[in-house]
Design an enzyme around this catalytic site. Sequence first.
Site, PDB file in Angstrom:
ATOM      1  CG  ASP A 178      -0.411   0.183   2.511  1.00 41.86           C
ATOM      2  OD1 ASP A 178      -1.141   0.591   3.414  1.00 41.86           O
ATOM      3  OD2 ASP A 178       0.788  -0.091   2.689  1.00 41.86           O
ATOM      4  CE1 TYR A 221       7.609   4.029   0.803  1.00 41.73           C
ATOM      5  CE2 TYR A 221       7.354   5.467  -1.091  1.00 41.73           C
ATOM      6  CZ  TYR A 221       8.023   4.445  -0.446  1.00 41.73           C
ATOM      7  OH  TYR A 221       9.100   3.848  -1.056  1.00 41.73           O
ATOM      8  CG  PHE A 267       8.955   0.185  -4.016  1.00 44.38           C
ATOM      9  CD1 PHE A 267       9.356  -0.217  -2.749  1.00 44.38           C
ATOM     10  CD2 PHE A 267       8.294  -0.736  -4.815  1.00 44.38           C
ATOM     11  CE1 PHE A 267       9.111  -1.505  -2.293  1.00 44.38           C
ATOM     12  CE2 PHE A 267       8.038  -2.022  -4.369  1.00 44.38           C
ATOM     13  CZ  PHE A 267       8.445  -2.408  -3.104  1.00 44.38           C
ATOM     14  CG  HIS A 285       9.266  -5.972   0.959  1.00 43.34           C
ATOM     15  ND1 HIS A 285       9.766  -4.778   1.455  1.00 43.34           N
ATOM     16  CD2 HIS A 285       8.182  -5.644   0.210  1.00 43.34           C
ATOM     17  CE1 HIS A 285       9.007  -3.790   1.025  1.00 43.34           C
ATOM     18  NE2 HIS A 285       8.045  -4.277   0.267  1.00 43.34           N
TER      19      HIS A 285
END
Length: 229
Positions: free
Chosen positions: A64, A66, A77, A187
């Site tokens: 989801d 920031y 990102f 991740h």
Amino acid sequence: MAMITNDWLDAIQPEFSKTYYRDLFEFVKDEYSKVVVYPPSDDIFNAFHFTPLSKVKVLILGQDPYHNVHQAHGLSFSVPQDQKEIPPSLQNIYKELQSDLGCYIPDNGYLKKWADQGVLLLNTVLTVRAHQANSHQGKGWEQFTDAVIQAINAQDRPIVYMLWGRPAQSKIPMLTNPKHLILKAPHPSPLSAYRGFFGCKHFSQANQFLQDNGVEPIDWQIENCHTTN
């Protein structure tokens, strides 16, 4: 909410008339009217605006947006160009790029250059309450972005999926196209990057795959944009 107008519209328009999407739209509209929600409403669909379906070469799937001030702008990102603080996961992505391809680490986290080249920077959930991670999970965005992933899976050309972490890798059963390449790694967050994200060489592997299939590779280098005194 700036509506999608490019070739994504044909692929995902059926979603807009489904009950779950109408409920999602009302939920999101209500949230924006009552609390602070990120990204700004006109940026929700930026990943689609910047990277038409016909141009997708690589999918990088986030979770989801920031949830801190002035970070989310509709690309997974990525943060806006004038944001000098680079989030920790993106710092680790840059470290892997430096190790893998020799890219220098830039002074910003603005990834629109990737989107413009065909890297779809998609989150599975497209909105979030300020300072409340995952607060819009389970409201319908996942069904919408699954339809997006299915539309990519249906493309009859070479495409690379970079799936980092278990939530992203949970989409693998949907990816059935033999012309596509699936790359998996932990991740890039500080909690898991050392478990195999560092050294995964996804960026060079993606470019090699694209080149082997006659597709222009991605220039992954993000340029500096903040002048220093």
